[in-house]
Scaffold this motif. Structure first.
Motif, PDB file in Angstrom:
ATOM      1  N   ARG A   1       0.832  -1.320  -0.004  1.00  0.00           N
ATOM      2  CA  ARG A   1       0.021  -0.076  -0.186  1.00  0.00           C
ATOM      3  C   ARG A   1       0.828   1.445   0.011  1.00  0.00           C
ATOM      4  NH1 ARG A   1      -3.749  -3.126   3.630  1.00  0.00           N
ATOM      5  NH2 ARG A   1      -2.615  -2.334   5.477  1.00  0.00           N
ATOM      6  N   ILE A   2       2.136   1.144   0.744  1.00  0.00           N
ATOM      7  CA  ILE A   2       2.753   2.327   0.841  1.00  0.00           C
ATOM      8  C   ILE A   2       3.840   2.436  -0.413  1.00  0.00           C
ATOM      9  CG2 ILE A   2       4.829   3.427   1.918  1.00  0.00           C
ATOM     10  CD1 ILE A   2       3.811   1.863   4.424  1.00  0.00           C
ATOM     11  N   ASP A   3       4.208   1.310  -1.030  1.00  0.00           N
ATOM     12  CA  ASP A   3       4.858   1.408  -2.273  1.00  0.00           C
ATOM     13  C   ASP A   3       4.631   0.493  -3.193  1.00  0.00           C
ATOM     14  OD1 ASP A   3       6.919   1.758  -4.149  1.00  0.00           O
ATOM     15  OD2 ASP A   3       8.643   1.272  -2.975  1.00  0.00           O
ATOM     16  N   PRO A   4       3.459   0.475  -3.958  1.00  0.00           N
ATOM     17  CA  PRO A   4       2.843  -0.372  -4.802  1.00  0.00           C
ATOM     18  C   PRO A   4       3.742  -0.849  -6.113  1.00  0.00           C
ATOM     19  CG  PRO A   4       1.813   1.745  -5.212  1.00  0.00           C
ATOM     20  CD  PRO A   4       2.850   1.914  -4.066  1.00  0.00           C
ATOM     21  N   GLU A   5       4.751  -0.032  -6.322  1.00  0.00           N
ATOM     22  CA  GLU A   5       5.476  -0.493  -7.393  1.00  0.00           C
ATOM     23  C   GLU A   5       6.837  -1.206  -7.092  1.00  0.00           C
ATOM     24  OE1 GLU A   5       5.137   0.033 -10.733  1.00  0.00           O
ATOM     25  OE2 GLU A   5       3.117   0.930  -9.730  1.00  0.00           O
ATOM     26  N   ASP A   6       7.163  -1.670  -5.764  1.00  0.00           N
ATOM     27  CA  ASP A   6       8.200  -2.474  -5.330  1.00  0.00           C
ATOM     28  C   ASP A   6       7.785  -3.836  -5.381  1.00  0.00           C
ATOM     29  OD1 ASP A   6      10.526  -3.521  -4.215  1.00  0.00           O
ATOM     30  OD2 ASP A   6       9.879  -3.072  -2.161  1.00  0.00           O
ATOM     31  N   PRO A   7       8.598  -4.690  -6.192  1.00  0.00           N
ATOM     32  CA  PRO A   7       8.380  -5.987  -6.449  1.00  0.00           C
ATOM     33  C   PRO A   7       8.508  -7.072  -5.596  1.00  0.00           C
ATOM     34  CG  PRO A   7      10.239  -5.495  -7.523  1.00  0.00           C
ATOM     35  CD  PRO A   7       9.776  -4.390  -7.126  1.00  0.00           C
ATOM     36  N   SER A   8       9.316  -6.558  -4.514  1.00  0.00           N
ATOM     37  CA  SER A   8       9.740  -7.473  -3.478  1.00  0.00           C
ATOM     38  C   SER A   8       8.636  -7.896  -2.648  1.00  0.00           C
ATOM     39  CB  SER A   8      10.834  -6.853  -2.792  1.00  0.00           C
ATOM     40  OG  SER A   8      12.132  -6.517  -3.358  1.00  0.00           O
ATOM     41  N   ALA A   9       7.738  -7.038  -2.093  1.00  0.00           N
ATOM     42  CA  ALA A   9       6.799  -7.583  -1.201  1.00  0.00           C
ATOM     43  C   ALA A   9       5.894  -8.522  -2.044  1.00  0.00           C
ATOM     44  CB  ALA A   9       5.979  -6.178  -0.781  1.00  0.00           C
ATOM     45  N   TYR A  10       5.586  -8.044  -3.380  1.00  0.00           N
ATOM     46  CA  TYR A  10       4.768  -9.126  -4.192  1.00  0.00           C
ATOM     47  C   TYR A  10       5.461 -10.678  -4.363  1.00  0.00           C
ATOM     48  CZ  TYR A  10       2.178  -4.924  -5.857  1.00  0.00           C
ATOM     49  OH  TYR A  10       1.415  -3.623  -5.859  1.00  0.00           O
ATOM     50  N   HIS A  11       6.602 -10.591  -4.377  1.00  0.00           N
ATOM     51  CA  HIS A  11       7.284 -11.522  -4.706  1.00  0.00           C
ATOM     52  C   HIS A  11       7.161 -12.481  -3.328  1.00  0.00           C
ATOM     53  CE1 HIS A  11      11.333 -13.674  -6.323  1.00  0.00           C
ATOM     54  NE2 HIS A  11      11.048 -14.184  -5.080  1.00  0.00           N
ATOM     55  N   CYS A  12       7.279 -11.889  -2.029  1.00  0.00           N
ATOM     56  CA  CYS A  12       7.248 -12.546  -0.884  1.00  0.00           C
ATOM     57  C   CYS A  12       6.102 -12.977  -0.674  1.00  0.00           C
ATOM     58  CB  CYS A  12       7.891 -11.760  -0.022  1.00  0.00           C
ATOM     59  SG  CYS A  12       9.840 -11.524  -0.023  1.00  0.00           S
ATOM     60  N   ARG A  13       5.040 -12.225  -0.742  1.00  0.00           N
ATOM     61  CA  ARG A  13       3.516 -12.462  -0.610  1.00  0.00           C
ATOM     62  C   ARG A  13       3.324 -13.602  -1.349  1.00  0.00           C
ATOM     63  NH1 ARG A  13      -1.067  -8.069  -1.145  1.00  0.00           N
ATOM     64  NH2 ARG A  13      -0.963  -8.673  -3.260  1.00  0.00           N
TER      65      ARG A  13
END
Length: 219
Positions: free
Chosen positions: A138-150
């Motif tokens: 939500r804070i940084d929707p363009e950072d792929p790392s959180a999507y990757h881990c989630r």
């Protein structure tokens, strides 16, 4: 998973590095050392702490960031970086305390949420990890790392709809930035998780085939 995320986390340590510590004029550095010959500045301690983290000297990094915190008790970045070093060293409970403190001082730190989420995932608190990855996104929707881990954590929870959703999003971001290797790594990690989560089924199938063949031969 751990290796990929650890590399990401170490990169985050550099991103957390204060701008004035990244590019301090040489004249100012000389003047500061002239006035403080026996003590190190916060900026110097930060530089050293980040370097120690990068080279895997986590105890030294923790000591450096602890010194920063002693000098600046409300420095959220120092807590976040010390939490990173503690997590990398394996002191996950202490790391969580540092991430909690960092977020209490700076609730908008996507990096602190990400690192805390990853630490929670290593402790198998998957729902807590997803909650933190959600906040980071939500804070940084363009950072792929959180999507990757989630995506990986959702797979562990059996949320295949969520896995597909994250996979689509992270694929777009990775490919837009030319990070084909990172996307390929994610696919490999998902494949590895699948193989780890279905070993008994595969062995049972193999035994069934052998039994059937033996039955056929015996007849």
């Amino acid at each position: 998973m751990y290796r990929v995320i650890l590399i990401c986390c170490v990169t985050f340590a550099v991103l957390l590095f204060p701008l004035n510590a990244q590019a301090q004029p040489a004249a100012n550095t000389l003047e500061m050392h002239n006035h403080q010959p026996k003590s190190r500045s916060v900026e110097d301690l930060f530089k050293q702490g980040v370097y120690q983290t990068l080279v895997g000297k986590y105890r030294a990094a923790i000591a450096d960031f602890s010194q920063v915190i002693l000098l600046q008790p409300n420095n959220a970045t120092a807590y976040a970086n010390r939490g990173l070093a503690r997590a990398a060293k394996g002191d996950r409970q202490d790391a969580l305390k540092d991430f909690d403190r960092a977020l209490s001082l700076n609730p908008d730190s996507a990096i602190a949420y990400y690192n805390r989420g990853f630490t929670l995932s290593k402790l198998e608190d998957y729902h807590g990890a997803i909650a933190d990855f959600d906040r980071a996104i939500r804070i940084d929707p363009e950072d792929p790392s959180a999507y990757h881990c989630r995506c990986l954590v959702r797979y562990k929870l059996g949320d295949m709809v969520g896995v597909a959703e994250d996979l689509r999003t992270v694929a777009q971001i990775y490919l837009q930035h030319g990070k084909l290797d990172a996307y390929t790594n994610l696919l490999a990690e998902l494949k590895s998780l699948h193989e780890l989560s279905h070993p008994k089924r595969e062995r049972s199938s193999a035994r069934a085939v052998i039994s059937y063949r033996r039955g056929g031969f015996s007849q």
